[in-house]
Write an enzyme that holds these catalytic residues in place. Structure first.
Site, PDB file in Angstrom:
ATOM      1  N   HIS A  19       0.855  -1.188   0.000  1.00  0.00           N
ATOM      2  CA  HIS A  19       0.000   0.000   0.000  1.00  0.00           C
ATOM      3  C   HIS A  19       0.893   1.242   0.000  1.00  0.00           C
ATOM      4  CE1 HIS A  19      -3.250   2.638   0.615  1.00  0.00           C
ATOM      5  NE2 HIS A  19      -3.712   2.247   1.783  1.00  0.00           N
ATOM      6  N   HIS A  30      -1.902  -0.302 -11.835  1.00  0.00           N
ATOM      7  CA  HIS A  30      -2.847   0.087 -10.790  1.00  0.00           C
ATOM      8  C   HIS A  30      -4.090  -0.771 -10.876  1.00  0.00           C
ATOM      9  CE1 HIS A  30      -5.288   2.620  -8.172  1.00  0.00           C
ATOM     10  NE2 HIS A  30      -4.145   3.114  -7.749  1.00  0.00           N
ATOM     11  N   ASP A  41       3.211   6.676  -7.477  1.00  0.00           N
ATOM     12  CA  ASP A  41       4.478   6.430  -6.797  1.00  0.00           C
ATOM     13  C   ASP A  41       5.697   6.574  -7.687  1.00  0.00           C
ATOM     14  OD1 ASP A  41       3.982   5.804  -4.004  1.00  0.00           O
ATOM     15  OD2 ASP A  41       2.700   4.229  -4.795  1.00  0.00           O
TER      16      ASP A  41
HETATM   17  N1  CMC Z   1       5.530  -4.355 -13.108  1.00  0.00           N
HETATM   18  C1  CMC Z   1       5.521  -5.420 -13.948  1.00  0.00           C
HETATM   19  N2  CMC Z   1       4.396  -6.056 -14.269  1.00  0.00           N
HETATM   20  C2  CMC Z   1       3.258  -5.603 -13.736  1.00  0.00           C
HETATM   21  C3  CMC Z   1       3.199  -4.515 -12.869  1.00  0.00           C
HETATM   22  C4  CMC Z   1       4.413  -3.877 -12.565  1.00  0.00           C
HETATM   23  N3  CMC Z   1       4.443  -2.825 -11.756  1.00  0.00           N
HETATM   24  N4  CMC Z   1       1.928  -4.265 -12.501  1.00  0.00           N
HETATM   25  C5  CMC Z   1       1.192  -5.200 -13.114  1.00  0.00           C
HETATM   26  N5  CMC Z   1       1.997  -6.000 -13.866  1.00  0.00           N
HETATM   27  C6  CMC Z   1       1.575  -7.091 -14.692  1.00  0.00           C
HETATM   28  C7  CMC Z   1       1.389  -8.347 -13.874  1.00  0.00           C
HETATM   29  O1  CMC Z   1       2.566  -9.109 -13.764  1.00  0.00           O
HETATM   30  C8  CMC Z   1       0.334  -9.049 -14.690  1.00  0.00           C
HETATM   31  O2  CMC Z   1       0.936  -9.586 -15.836  1.00  0.00           O
HETATM   32  P1  CMC Z   1       0.585 -11.040 -16.367  1.00  0.00           P
HETATM   33  O3  CMC Z   1      -0.868 -10.946 -16.728  1.00  0.00           O
HETATM   34  O4  CMC Z   1       1.510 -11.236 -17.516  1.00  0.00           O
HETATM   35  O5  CMC Z   1       0.837 -11.954 -15.198  1.00  0.00           O
HETATM   36  C9  CMC Z   1      -0.568  -7.914 -15.183  1.00  0.00           C
HETATM   37  O6  CMC Z   1       0.293  -6.774 -15.223  1.00  0.00           O
HETATM   38  C10 CMC Z   1      -1.747  -7.614 -14.249  1.00  0.00           C
HETATM   39  O7  CMC Z   1      -1.268  -7.459 -12.927  1.00  0.00           O
HETATM   40  P2  CMC Z   1      -2.147  -7.635 -11.592  1.00  0.00           P
HETATM   41  O8  CMC Z   1      -1.235  -7.928 -10.455  1.00  0.00           O
HETATM   42  O9  CMC Z   1      -3.271  -8.584 -11.857  1.00  0.00           O
HETATM   43  O10 CMC Z   1      -2.782  -6.210 -11.447  1.00  0.00           O
HETATM   44  P3  CMC Z   1      -3.370  -5.648 -10.107  1.00  0.00           P
HETATM   45  O11 CMC Z   1      -4.470  -4.765 -10.500  1.00  0.00           O
HETATM   46  O12 CMC Z   1      -3.682  -6.674  -9.090  1.00  0.00           O
HETATM   47  O13 CMC Z   1      -2.084  -4.856  -9.545  1.00  0.00           O
HETATM   48  C11 CMC Z   1      -0.719  -3.302  -8.502  1.00  0.00           C
HETATM   49  C12 CMC Z   1      -2.060  -3.536  -9.199  1.00  0.00           C
HETATM   50  C13 CMC Z   1      -0.603  -1.829  -8.142  1.00  0.00           C
HETATM   51  C14 CMC Z   1      -0.642  -4.158  -7.215  1.00  0.00           C
HETATM   52  C15 CMC Z   1       0.419  -3.722  -9.461  1.00  0.00           C
HETATM   53  O14 CMC Z   1       0.320  -2.987 -10.650  1.00  0.00           O
HETATM   54  C16 CMC Z   1       1.801  -3.557  -8.822  1.00  0.00           C
HETATM   55  O15 CMC Z   1       2.263  -4.455  -8.119  1.00  0.00           O
HETATM   56  N6  CMC Z   1       2.474  -2.404  -9.082  1.00  0.00           N
HETATM   57  C17 CMC Z   1       3.774  -2.130  -8.481  1.00  0.00           C
HETATM   58  C18 CMC Z   1       3.583  -1.587  -7.067  1.00  0.00           C
HETATM   59  C19 CMC Z   1       3.142  -0.139  -7.059  1.00  0.00           C
HETATM   60  O16 CMC Z   1       3.604   0.672  -7.838  1.00  0.00           O
HETATM   61  N7  CMC Z   1       2.224   0.157  -6.134  1.00  0.00           N
HETATM   62  C20 CMC Z   1       1.660   1.495  -5.994  1.00  0.00           C
HETATM   63  C21 CMC Z   1       0.237   1.509  -6.433  1.00  0.00           C
HETATM   64  S1  CMC Z   1      -0.427   3.166  -6.574  1.00  0.00           S
HETATM   65  C22 CMC Z   1      -0.684   3.634  -4.923  1.00  0.00           C
HETATM   66  C23 CMC Z   1      -2.137   3.849  -4.573  1.00  0.00           C
HETATM   67  O17 CMC Z   1      -2.958   4.201  -5.403  1.00  0.00           O
HETATM   68  O18 CMC Z   1      -2.447   3.691  -3.348  1.00  0.00           O
END
Ligand code: CMC
Length: 375
Positions: A220, A259, A310
């Protein structure tokens, strides 16, 4: 009885709220009807906090009154100062903050109220959080607390408390904008935690203690710290492409991208990109900005991912001289406005938040007396 489990409550509409709207397809973030781009361009953190708490922008008099109410609330009680001074130097800033909010609930029981009147507690916590973070940060370095500066507005004062020096107009404004951008984000994990606590008719300070503990988790708060770690490890623009490609080949996540809600660029990233460049130009140091632009280009080309808030915030804070491990407490200093607004909203139309679990354990087992159980 619902049969399907929505893991992580993804896409579950848990409650109705008038505070914040996110359009993930259009990349819009709206507080109480106002687009974040307008607020970031034209308002201040105090104005936005008022907007979140009262549901409307303040008049000039109302804003002046709010600022006058907040200023004396920056002072923290002697007992809390003593507690912060006694925490071990190993205590992380978020652990200290969580402990301090919880301790304030005992020290100021009158402010912790349950119900609409808890606006007093919302003001108190918003005003006091920068003081708490600053004091603990200085104590753990063996430094005396800084004297408070009542004449400074909230963002300028927070910058002074976190760095020990007064910022110039550009620096103060950049932190003000960052605070505006982080003030609320609909039903994110920490806000939900605060609302769950409030929905049991627990008090405001308990709800905010829950929220601080939830924000502490690296999924988070904290991605911006990791972005800065990555930039330092990459070091030069020519190394961006190989390092990022290698990480992606290992299926590693690149912090600051992707995101759950935004399917396009996070509007907060768009705004912070400009501030990162502005501050970099003013400091004659575009190192972080140049690295980030290249990272952005490579990640978008290779994975089609867009930046989130971020990606650029860490570079802004670093250029302001704020240490990495204060990034998440800084997030809390801003989000406390949103948390408290949500708690106030919860109290207005309270319904105990109590979902159900799909039971996947055993059933109808016969109880075996302990003496008859095998070792
Ligand atoms: N780097 C590489 N690949 C990614 C990333 C990333 N940052 N984010 C998503 N993907 C890929 C993921 O591997 C998956 O690929 P595949 O389908 O080939 O396996 C696809 O994109 C979908 O990912 P997901 O995990 O299902 O997407 P989600 O909606 O659950 O994840 C997230 C959202 C924010 C947890 C994720 O994008 C992430 O881990 N980002 C990096 C951490 C980050 O920057 N966090 C800050 C979020 S913004 C703060 C806020 O609003 O509070």
């Amino acid at each position: 009885m619902p049969e399907e489990v929505q893991k992580g409550l993804e896409d579950v509409v848990a409650l109705a709220s008038r505070i914040t709207f996110i359009d993930g397809n259009e990349g819009r973030l709206v507080y109480e009807g106002y687009d974040i781009r307008d607020l970031a361009e034209r308002s201040t953190f105090e104005e936005v906090a008022y907007l979140l708490w009262y549901g409307r922008l303040p008049s000039a008099t109302q804003l002046r009154d709010l600022k006058e109410r907040l200023r004396p609330l920056r002072e923290i009680p002697e007992e809390l100062r003593a507690l912060l001074a006694r925490l071990p130097a190993s205590a992380g800033p978020m652990d200290a903050l969580r402990t301090a909010v919880s301790a304030l609930a005992i020290l100021e029981p009158g402010e912790t109220k349950t119900g609409e009147s808890s606006i007093g507690g919302a003001l108190r916590l918003t005003a006091a959080l920068p003081t708490i973070v600053s004091e603990q940060n200085r104590r753990r370095q063996g430094l005396e607390p800084l004297p408070l500066r009542p004449e400074l507005d909230h963002a300028a004062h927070a910058l002074y408390l976190l760095t020990g020096r007064e910022g110039n107009a550009l620096e103060n404004r950049s932190l003000d904008v960052a605070l505006i951008l982080h003030a609320d984000h609909e039903l994110n994990a920490s806000t939900f935690a605060a609302r769950v606590t409030a929905s049991t008719l627990s008090d405001l300070y308990s709800a905010i203690t829950s929220a601080v503990g939830t924000l502490k988790g690296p999924l988070h708060g904290g991605a911006n710290e990791r972005v800065m770690e990555l930039l330092r490890a990459i070091d030069t623009v020519d190394r961006v492409e190989p390092v990022i490609k290698e990480k992606l080949a290992r299926h590693e996540r690149i912090m600051g991208f992707g995101h759950r809600v935004y399917k396009v660029e996070d509007p907060r990233a768009t705004i912070l990109r400009v501030w990162s460049q502005r501050l970099g130009e003013a400091a004659g140091n575009l190192r972080w900005y140049d690295l980030l632009r290249k990272v952005e280009e490579v990640v978008h080309r290779e994975k089609g991912l867009y930046p989130n808030v971020d990606l650029y915030s860490g570079s802004v804070y670093t250029l302001l001289g704020i240490p990495d491990d204060l990034f998440t407490p800084l997030f809390a200093m801003s989000r406390v406005a949103g948390w408290t607004a949500h708690v106030l909203e919860e109290y207005e139309d309270l319904r105990l938040i109590r979902p159900v679990a799909q039971y996947v354990g055993p059933n109808h087992l016969a109880y075996v007396p302990i003496a008859e159980r095998p070792d």
